[in-house]
Enzyme design. Structure first.
Site, PDB file in Angstrom:
ATOM      1  N   TYR A  31     -29.523  63.984 -14.296  1.00 35.73           N
ATOM      2  CA  TYR A  31     -30.690  64.591 -13.636  1.00 35.73           C
ATOM      3  C   TYR A  31     -31.369  65.708 -14.430  1.00 35.73           C
ATOM      4  O   TYR A  31     -32.378  66.253 -13.984  1.00 35.73           O
ATOM      5  CB  TYR A  31     -30.266  65.133 -12.258  1.00 35.73           C
ATOM      6  N   HIS A  88     -31.298  55.311   0.074  1.00 38.50           N
ATOM      7  CA  HIS A  88     -30.636  54.004   0.113  1.00 38.50           C
ATOM      8  C   HIS A  88     -30.008  53.703   1.469  1.00 38.50           C
ATOM      9  O   HIS A  88     -29.394  52.659   1.636  1.00 38.50           O
ATOM     10  CB  HIS A  88     -29.557  53.958  -0.985  1.00 38.50           C
ATOM     11  N   ASP A  95     -38.400  55.834   9.059  1.00 37.71           N
ATOM     12  CA  ASP A  95     -39.227  55.797  10.274  1.00 37.71           C
ATOM     13  C   ASP A  95     -40.078  57.062  10.392  1.00 37.71           C
ATOM     14  O   ASP A  95     -41.214  57.003  10.881  1.00 37.71           O
ATOM     15  CB  ASP A  95     -38.344  55.633  11.519  1.00 37.71           C
ATOM     16  N   HIS A 108     -38.108  59.764  -8.025  1.00 45.52           N
ATOM     17  CA  HIS A 108     -36.700  59.938  -8.392  1.00 45.52           C
ATOM     18  C   HIS A 108     -36.639  60.447  -9.818  1.00 45.52           C
ATOM     19  O   HIS A 108     -37.430  60.012 -10.672  1.00 45.52           O
ATOM     20  CB  HIS A 108     -35.934  58.617  -8.300  1.00 45.52           C
TER      21      HIS A 108
HETATM   22  C1  DQA Z   1     -32.069  60.410  -6.947  1.00 45.79           C
HETATM   23  C2  DQA Z   1     -31.388  59.047  -7.079  1.00 45.79           C
HETATM   24  C3  DQA Z   1     -30.456  58.801  -5.900  1.00 45.79           C
HETATM   25  O1  DQA Z   1     -29.823  57.536  -6.036  1.00 45.79           O
HETATM   26  C4  DQA Z   1     -29.384  59.869  -5.860  1.00 45.79           C
HETATM   27  O2  DQA Z   1     -28.559  59.692  -4.732  1.00 45.79           O
HETATM   28  C5  DQA Z   1     -29.944  61.253  -5.903  1.00 45.79           C
HETATM   29  C6  DQA Z   1     -31.072  61.530  -6.786  1.00 45.79           C
HETATM   30  C7  DQA Z   1     -32.935  60.744  -8.175  1.00 45.79           C
HETATM   31  O3  DQA Z   1     -33.801  61.611  -8.056  1.00 45.79           O
HETATM   32  O4  DQA Z   1     -32.728  60.178  -9.258  1.00 45.79           O
HETATM   33  O5  DQA Z   1     -29.425  62.167  -5.264  1.00 45.79           O
HETATM   34  O6  DQA Z   1     -32.930  60.372  -5.815  1.00 45.79           O
END
Ligand code: DQA
Length: 156
Positions: A31, A88, A95, A108
């Protein structure tokens, strides 16, 4: 806030889900090292320079995120959302996005399609205008460009 800004009608809610408060320290290989505060500061200055208002909510609790989206109804007219792990799994959050009926851009940091299979499916994607995934903190910058574009198209 100046009058032009108040009247601009460009009001953006940015929603961040669980664990994103730890950005900068959390799995930096996945990240990056940019903190959530740094991301929010950049989005705020970008919004400022483009005559938009912006508000942020980050929570580790699904219900709080849903409440924040409900509260923004009547204020916001666009939304950027990184639902993190709830992407996910959360029908409730999906909703809420539908209920808010705002042009919404899903973002993301990581490319969810290059990761584990359970991350390949987003419950938000089907109710968002579009999705930006895989550009690290820059995904949010692209996200704000996308919502500003959607607002431009609506004449706001
Ligand atoms: C995320 C991707 C998701 O799968 C993960 O659970 C995150 C971060 C992303 O920004 O890459 O917490 O949303």
């Amino acid at each position: 806030m100046n009058k032009a800004k108040r009247d601009s009608g460009r009001r953006i809610l940015v929603v961040n889900g669980p664990n994103l408060n730890l950005l900068g320290r959390r799995e930096p290989d996945q990240y990056g090292r940019t903190t959530l505060k740094e991301i929010e500061d950049e989005l705020r200055s970008c919004a400022d320079s483009r005559g938009a208002e912006i508000r942020f909510i980050q929570s580790n609790h699904e219900g709080e995120l849903i409440d924040a989206i409900h509260k923004a109804i009547g204020w916001a007219n666009a939304m950027i959302i990184n639902a993190a792990g709830l992407t996910h799994s959360s029908v409730g959050l999906r909703d809420a996005v539908v209920a808010a009926a705002l042009p919404t851009v899903e973002v993301h940091l990581s490319n969810i399609y290059r990761r584990e299979e359970f991350r390949h499916h987003s419950l938000i994607a089907g109710v968002a205008a579009g999705q930006i995934t895989g550009f690290g903190a820059f995904s949010y910058r692209l996200g704000i460009e996308a919502v500003l574009h959607l607002l431009d198209k609506k004449g706001l």
